[in-house]
Every structure is written in structure tokens, then in C-alpha cells.
Write a protein that holds these residues in place. Structure first.
Motif, short mmCIF file in Angstrom:
data_model
loop_
_atom_site.label_atom_id
_atom_site.label_comp_id
_atom_site.label_asym_id
_atom_site.label_seq_id
_atom_site.Cartn_x
_atom_site.Cartn_y
_atom_site.Cartn_z
N ARG A 134 7.84 16.00 -48.13
CA ARG A 134 7.10 15.84 -46.88
C ARG A 134 6.76 17.21 -46.32
O ARG A 134 7.55 18.14 -46.38
CB ARG A 134 7.96 15.06 -45.89
N PHE B 89 7.24 20.00 -40.17
CA PHE B 89 6.52 20.16 -38.92
C PHE B 89 6.34 21.64 -38.63
O PHE B 89 7.06 22.47 -39.16
CB PHE B 89 7.28 19.51 -37.77
N ARG C 28 7.17 23.28 -36.06
CA ARG C 28 8.29 23.90 -35.37
C ARG C 28 9.59 23.86 -36.16
O ARG C 28 10.59 24.38 -35.70
CB ARG C 28 8.54 23.15 -34.07
N THR C 29 9.58 23.22 -37.32
CA THR C 29 10.83 23.08 -38.05
C THR C 29 11.46 24.42 -38.32
O THR C 29 10.79 25.35 -38.77
CB THR C 29 10.57 22.36 -39.39
N ARG C 30 12.74 24.55 -38.02
CA ARG C 30 13.44 25.82 -38.28
C ARG C 30 13.94 25.78 -39.70
O ARG C 30 14.97 25.19 -40.00
CB ARG C 30 14.59 25.99 -37.29
N ARG D 148 17.51 33.24 -33.49
CA ARG D 148 17.81 34.24 -32.47
C ARG D 148 17.27 35.60 -32.85
O ARG D 148 16.82 36.38 -32.01
CB ARG D 148 19.33 34.33 -32.26
N GLU E 117 13.78 35.99 -31.89
CA GLU E 117 13.57 36.23 -30.45
C GLU E 117 13.86 37.65 -30.03
O GLU E 117 13.21 38.20 -29.16
CB GLU E 117 14.49 35.30 -29.64
N ASP F 267 12.46 12.28 -36.53
CA ASP F 267 11.22 13.02 -36.70
C ASP F 267 10.74 13.59 -35.36
O ASP F 267 10.21 14.70 -35.31
CB ASP F 267 10.13 12.10 -37.26
N GLU G 7 12.64 16.69 -34.70
CA GLU G 7 12.23 17.83 -35.51
C GLU G 7 10.91 18.40 -35.01
O GLU G 7 10.69 19.61 -35.03
CB GLU G 7 12.10 17.41 -36.98
N GLU G 8 10.05 17.50 -34.54
CA GLU G 8 8.75 17.97 -34.08
C GLU G 8 8.86 18.80 -32.80
O GLU G 8 8.14 19.76 -32.61
CB GLU G 8 7.88 16.74 -33.80
N THR G 9 9.82 18.45 -31.93
CA THR G 9 9.89 19.17 -30.66
C THR G 9 10.85 20.34 -30.69
O THR G 9 10.60 21.38 -30.13
CB THR G 9 10.35 18.22 -29.54
N THR G 10 12.02 20.17 -31.32
CA THR G 10 13.01 21.23 -31.23
C THR G 10 13.19 22.01 -32.51
O THR G 10 13.78 23.06 -32.51
CB THR G 10 14.39 20.66 -30.86
N GLY G 11 12.69 21.48 -33.64
CA GLY G 11 12.84 22.22 -34.88
C GLY G 11 13.99 21.76 -35.75
O GLY G 11 14.08 22.13 -36.89
N GLY G 12 14.89 20.93 -35.21
CA GLY G 12 16.01 20.51 -36.04
C GLY G 12 16.23 19.02 -35.88
O GLY G 12 15.90 18.44 -34.84
N ILE H 253 20.99 19.44 -35.10
CA ILE H 253 21.40 20.50 -34.17
C ILE H 253 20.12 21.14 -33.65
O ILE H 253 19.30 21.61 -34.42
CB ILE H 253 22.26 21.55 -34.90
N PHE H 254 19.93 21.14 -32.34
CA PHE H 254 18.63 21.50 -31.80
C PHE H 254 18.45 22.96 -31.44
O PHE H 254 17.34 23.46 -31.45
CB PHE H 254 18.32 20.68 -30.55
N ASN H 255 19.53 23.65 -31.06
CA ASN H 255 19.41 25.05 -30.68
C ASN H 255 18.36 25.26 -29.61
O ASN H 255 17.62 26.23 -29.64
CB ASN H 255 19.02 25.91 -31.89
N ARG I 17 15.62 27.18 -24.27
CA ARG I 17 15.14 28.38 -24.97
C ARG I 17 13.64 28.29 -25.25
O ARG I 17 12.96 29.30 -25.30
CB ARG I 17 15.88 28.50 -26.30
N LYS I 18 13.16 27.06 -25.50
CA LYS I 18 11.74 26.92 -25.85
C LYS I 18 11.15 25.83 -24.96
O LYS I 18 11.85 24.91 -24.55
CB LYS I 18 11.62 26.43 -27.28
N ASP I 19 9.87 25.93 -24.76
CA ASP I 19 9.21 24.89 -23.97
C ASP I 19 8.63 23.84 -24.90
O ASP I 19 8.31 24.13 -26.05
CB ASP I 19 8.11 25.53 -23.13
N ILE I 20 8.50 22.61 -24.40
CA ILE I 20 7.82 21.56 -25.15
C ILE I 20 6.61 21.18 -24.33
O ILE I 20 6.71 20.86 -23.15
CB ILE I 20 8.74 20.34 -25.36
N GLU I 21 5.41 21.22 -24.96
CA GLU I 21 4.19 21.00 -24.17
C GLU I 21 4.11 19.58 -23.66
O GLU I 21 4.65 18.65 -24.25
CB GLU I 21 2.95 21.28 -25.01
#
Lengths: 131, 124, 357
Positions: free
Chosen positions: B28, B31, B33-35, B81, B84, C136, C139-144, C147-149, C157-161
Motif C-alpha cells: 500500500r 500516507f 504524513r507516515t513516519r 525529533r 524538528e 488508517d 496514520e493519515e493525521t499523526t503519522g503512526g 504510537i502517535f508522537n 507537536r503538529k497541527d492537523i488541518e
């Protein structure tokens, strides 16, 4: 944030707890903090805070247990206290009298006994004081 | 006795596409933003070492004298981090996870060397 | 009377995390249950005096995978209480949205596990298929996914539009028919009701005395929800989900109600986002103590923070809802049948890694 903390002696604990139970309070948590010791390696005094919830408001009872002092257990009144008190005994070394379900030190089985007591902070010397 | 409403759904599922993906044959798209992981653009790096100090799992090692920067991808949490705090903004966040490594961890340490490496530095 | 002792756990197909009960059985009936915990104790509270208080958020988040966001949020809120730091409104709203999304995810996970516990694997898979859509969204909003960090002391730490938030809200609303189809089975199916009704009844007085929290308490008729009166939830219209029966099916109904409620709360919050920034600057180190209570999906979690003016906290204590609910399981298991034991253990929604940080 103002907190409703009542400082009491260990001997007064059973009576206060019975009163809270009769009033319908729920035992929320028993917290413990190891107070700073004078020199590394000494057994610390442990400050116990019993938090009770009544209709959404938290009130606390606080007592300080000197090293080696036995604290009466409240697990006769509040059954769930046995888990908190066993954990505090394993992590801080505070002995409780009258535990309803006693794990006798086998709850967590950590490699270092009483790890929180061992890691108690050492009192820093006050700046400017001459020894 | 009532028939469970899940039975018609279960029968219908026999004729539908499976809900799962045949990974690793079908991958897949991550996204935006995926870290996933980090990498670094060595042309802009000044080897200040701030990323090494801020890394919570000590995955980054910076040797200023030799102008080398390396990240152990297996220790990296992709917490971003370092991205940043980098003063030159030369650490880049990637949304793809690195490919799996073998038990010998070969290739898990990504090393970058700065452009003007001193002559006594070991060859890359 | 001849008794047999059957150990349940620490590894068991039905338990998501290691927990052990030594069941004393008379034929098929449980006479006594002796709990054993400590299999996943990592001593994370001991790390609090050893890490910078701003970095400790990452450790607080990693106490548990399911409750990860709320642990980070609870820790940050407790430290912000000590610092008397006002958090911008947008950051608080983002926290509410992610917290409620965590609640949807956690309850969907529990519904699947509960179905697995009484053997209904098809329902388990269907519920987790819906859960994938929520992951999903994370993952789309926070990246994980787990664990969102994204939470830190002072805000986010980050903004979500706003556009992303309304898209998520509409996706959740579009998920409602499928959710209804699945939850109707939990609520109305003959087999499910047969397995869950009348099991492990906890009357109201006993629930208060045993100190249980969360859906366990609310299913016994007590209106107790830490979101009521929490300034983060001001301006949002919702009601605590309360049932009177006190059995396993009532707890199931409470959690189902909460899923739909959370979707409503997210829709309300996403439609009224403020625009005043996502983080406050931290100017000092925490000096003092504070209690903060958050409503995790499993119940009330208490975060106690004590700072002494340095960058490292003196004490961080996390009392998780499972810690408060486990003594109730010990009492509830007595007198039940062996086949019902996994269902009763799952009815408290055990999160053992939370319990034994």
C-alpha cells in the motif's frame, strides 16, 4: 490547583478510612513517594497519599511512614487496596499490617529488591550553608 | 430460533474480494504524513551534533572531526525529533519504512560523510 | 470435596496480554481464583527522575499501545497543571478529537476480542476490519498507527488541518451503517445474549466498594465519567452511557453506546475548531504536585506528577483503570463455570501493559 489533603498519623488511618467508606467514597489510588535521604544507600521515609473520590471530587489523606514503620492496611475496608499495598510494599519496602491478600513479595519479582527505595533521591546540601 | 444476521453476510463474503492485501506482493502507498524513516542530505550538514543529543534512542552518531553522520535504522523510532531540531533542516523524513534486515543486521546503519572530509579520514 | 487447580495464563489464546489466574475448580465450577501479575513490568515509573520532563512524554506514550495517546495526554495535562500553563483551545480540541478516536478504536478492538473469547471468530474479524479504517485515520493525521508522537507538554507537536478533520469526521459518519450492522449482532443476537446475559453481575453497591472504574462502573448504574466537568470537553453535548443490569451484556451495551457517542463528539469538535495556535511555550520547570484524571476507554486513569524545580520530575505515578478493575475480577470469578472465565476476564477490558507499567 488546590488539593484537599489532610495530613494524618498512621494510627489515625483506620478510623478515617472507615468514616469515608460509610460516607460512600470510592478509593481511587494509593500513591507513594520516596522522600530524599541524607546519604545514598539509606532507607527513605515514604510519603503515602490515599485518594478518595466522592461524586467526582478527589480528597486525600497523607501520612509519612518512617523507615521500618508498619502502616495499618485498609484492605479490610476496601478490598481493592490489597493490590496497591502489595505493589508499594514491593517497590518501596513499606510493611502493611493486616493485608487481606498478601503476595509476600512475589508480585513483580524484580531483579533489584525495593527499586524505588534504592533510587531515592539524595538531599542536596543547601547552597551557602557551611558545614 | 432466530437466524443470525451474520449468516447472509458470511455467505455474501464467499463471493467478494478478500479484505486483506497480499503483502509483500501488493504494497500500500504510505500516507504523506507516515513516519517511516529518516535520511540526511550531507551537502548541507554542519555536523553540529544536535540531532545526536536529541535522539531519544541514541540512534544517530556524529563524529565532527571526521565529518561523519550515521543512523542505525534499527534503533530509529521515526519520532522525527531530529527533523524538528536540525538547524540546517537537512534531515529528511521519509514516509516509507526501510526494507527488512536479516539477522546479521547488514545494511541497517546508514552512514554519510561530509563533502570536505580531511585527508586522514578512512575511505567511505 | 476434591478440587483441581488449573492455571489460566500467562499465555492464553484469548488474553491479549499476559495475566495469570490459578483457578481452583470443583468439577467445572470455580471456587477461588488467585491472580499473578508482573509478567510485563518494565519499571517505567522509575525512569521519570532520569529523563527530562519534556522527553518523558515519549515514555508515557509507550506504556501501552491501545491507550497510548491518552497516556501522553494525561501526563502532559498533569505537568501543565503543575506549571499552571494555559494550553491553546485548538490544541485542546485536537486532543479531544484524537482521544475520542482512540476510544472508538479501543472499543472496536474490545468488541472483537470479546467475540473471540466466546468463540464467534467471524464477528471478531468483521469488527477488526472496521478497526483498520480507524487505524488508517490515525496514520493519515499523526503519522503512526499505534504510537502517535503528537502530544507534548504545552500542546501538540503538529497541527492537523481543518479539511483533514472534517474528512475524517465524514468518513466516521459513513462508517456508521456498517458499525450498526456489527453492533446490532452484539446487542440482539440470540447466541451472544445467551453467553453474556446474567454473567458476572456486579451490583451497584459492590461496584462502588470494589473501586471499579469505567464501563464496569457505568454498567452497574453509577454515573461516573471523568469527561464530565473536564474543561477540555466544554461546549460539547454528550451523555454518559449508563446501564442498570451490571452483567457482561450491560458492559457490552455501554461500550457500544460509547462508540457512537464518540463519533458524535468528533463531529461536533471538528465543526468548531479554534485557530489560536497548537502549543504554549514552557518557561520554567515543574515545581509542585498535581493529580489529573482522564477517562481512558477502560476507565479512570489517575496521573500524579511531582516536580521539585529541576528538569527531571521527582515522581510520576500512573494508576491505570485495569489496576482498579482486577480486584473485581478476582471476586467475580468465584462461582462461575470454567468456560465463562475468559469472557469474565475480558469484560473488564484488561490492558495489562498499562497495569504494570
Amino acid at each position: 490547583m488546590t488539593m484537599d489533603i489532610a495530613l494524618i498519623e498512621a494510627a489515625a488511618l483506620p478510623e478515617r478510612v472507615k468514616g469515608l467508606r460509610a460516607a460512600g467514597s470510592r478509593l481511587a489510588v494509593i500513591s507513594a513517594v520516596a522522600l530524599p535521604v541524607a546519604a545514598a544507600g539509606e532507607a527513605p521515609a515514604v510519603e503515602l497519599t490515599y485518594s478518595f473520590d466522592k461524586d467526582g471530587a478527589l480528597s486525600h489523606l497523607r501520612l509519612t511512614a518512617a523507615p521500618g514503620q508498619k502502616v495499618p492496611s485498609v484492605s479490610g475496608d476496601y478490598f481493592s487496596a490489597f493490590l496497591y499495598e502489595n505493589e508499594i510494599r514491593e517497590q518501596f519496602g513499606v510493611e502493611f499490617e493486616g493485608l487481606v491478600l498478601d503476595f509476600k513479595g512475589t508480585l513483580y519479582k524484580t531483579a533489584v529488591r525495593v527499586p524505588f527505595a534504592v533510587a531515592a533521591p539524595v538531599k542536596k546540601p543547601v547552597p551557602g550553608a557551611n558545614s | 430460533m432466530a437466524i443470525s444476521p451474520l449468516i447472509p453476510a458470511a455467505l455474501a463474503n464467499l463471493f467478494k474480494k478478500p479484505a486483506t492485501r497480499l503483502y509483500p506482493h501488493e504494497v500500500r502507498e504510505p500516507f504523506a504524513r507516515t513516519r517511516g524513516s529518516i535520511t540526511m542530505r550531507e551537502a548541507e550538514c554542519i555536523f553540529c551534533g544536535i540531532c545526536q543529543n536529541k535522539c531519544p534512542s541514541k540512534a544517530i552518531t556524529v563524529v565532527r572531526a571526521e565529518k561523519t553522520w550515521q543512523v542505525d535504522q534499527l534503533r530509529c523510532l521515526a519520532c522525527m525529533r531530529c527533523v524538528e531540531v536540525c538547524p540546517k533542516k537537512c534531515i529528511e523524513a521519509r514516509s516509507a519504512r526501510p526494507a527488512p534486515y536479516g539477522s546479521d543486521r547488514a545494511g541497517s546503519v546508514e552512514k554519510k560523510t561530509g563533502p570536505a572530509a580531511p585527508p586522514t579520514a578512512p575511505a567511505k | 470435596m476434591k478440587t483441581t487447580i488449573v492455571p489460566l495464563g500467562p499465555q492464553h489464546p484469548v488474553l491479549p496480554e499476559p495475566l495469570s489466574f490459578d483457578l481452583v475448580l470443583d468439577n467445572e465450577r470455580v471456587i477461588d481464583a488467585v491472580p499473578s501479575i508482573g509478567f510485563i513490568h518494565r519499571g517505567l515509573e522509575l525512569l521519570a527522575p532520569k529523563r527530562d520532563f519534556e522527553e518523558y512524554v515519549m515514555i508515557a506514550e509507550r506504556v501501552c499501545g491501545i491507550c497510548s495517546f491518552m497516556h501522553g495526554m494525561g501526563y502532559s495535562s498533569a505537568v501543565e497543571s503543575v506549571l499552571a500553563l494555559p494550553v491553546p483551545r485548538r490544541a485542546r480540541q485536537l486532543r479531544v478529537i484524537l482521544a475520542e478516536l482512540s476510544r472508538v478504536h479501543s472499543h472496536l478492538l474490545w468488541l472483537g476480542l470479546a467475540a473471540d473469547a466466546f468463540g464467534f471468530e467471524n464477528l471478531f474479524m468483521q469488527t477488526w476490519r472496521l478497526r483498520e479504517e480507524v487505524l488508517d485515520m490515525f496514520e493519515e493525521t499523526t503519522g503512526g498507527r499505534v504510537i502517535f508522537n503528537i502530544v507534548k507538554v504545552g500542546g501538540m507537536r503538529k497541527d492537523i488541518e481543518d479539511a483533514t478533520l472534517s474528512r475524517i469526521s465524514s468518513r466516521l459518519t459513513a462508517m456508521k451503517p456498517q458499525l450498526k450492522e456489527i453492533t446490532d449482532i452484539f446487542l440482539n443476537d440470540y447466541t451472544v445474549k445467551h453467553r453474556l446475559s446474567g454473567l458476572a453481575v456486579l451490583p451497584e453497591a459492590e461496584a462502588r466498594e470494589l473501586g471499579v472504574v469505567g464501563p464496569m462502573l457505568r454498567a452497574s448504574g453509577v454515573v461516573s465519567d471523568q469527561r464530565l466537568g473536564n474543561p477540555m470537553y466544554e461546549g460539547l453535548r454528550w451523555e454518559a452511557a449508563v446501564e442498570k443490569d451490571g452483567d457482561c451484556h450491560a458492559r457490552c451495551r455501554v461500550r457500544v453506546k460509547e462508540i457512537f457517542q464518540s463519533i458524535d463528539i468528533i463531529a461536533q469538535a471538528a465543526g468548531a475548531m479554534a485557530a489560536d495556535g497548537i502549543a504554549a511555550k514552557i518557561a520554567s520547570a515543574p515545581n509542585g504536585e498535581a493529580f489529573y484524571r482522564a477517562e481512558q476507554p477502560r476507565g479512570e486513569a489517575i496521573y500524579y506528577v511531582r516536580g521539585n524545580g529541576t528538569r527531571m520530575l521527582e515522581r510520576f505515578r500512573l494508576r491505570t483503570p485495569t489496576f482498579a478493575n482486577v480486584p473485581a475480577v478476582v471476586k467475580l470469578l468465584k462461582g462461575t463455570e470454567l468456560a465463562d472465565v475468559p469472557t469474565i476476564i475480558l469484560t473488564i477490558d484488561p490492558c495489562i501493559s498499562c497495569m504494570e507499567r
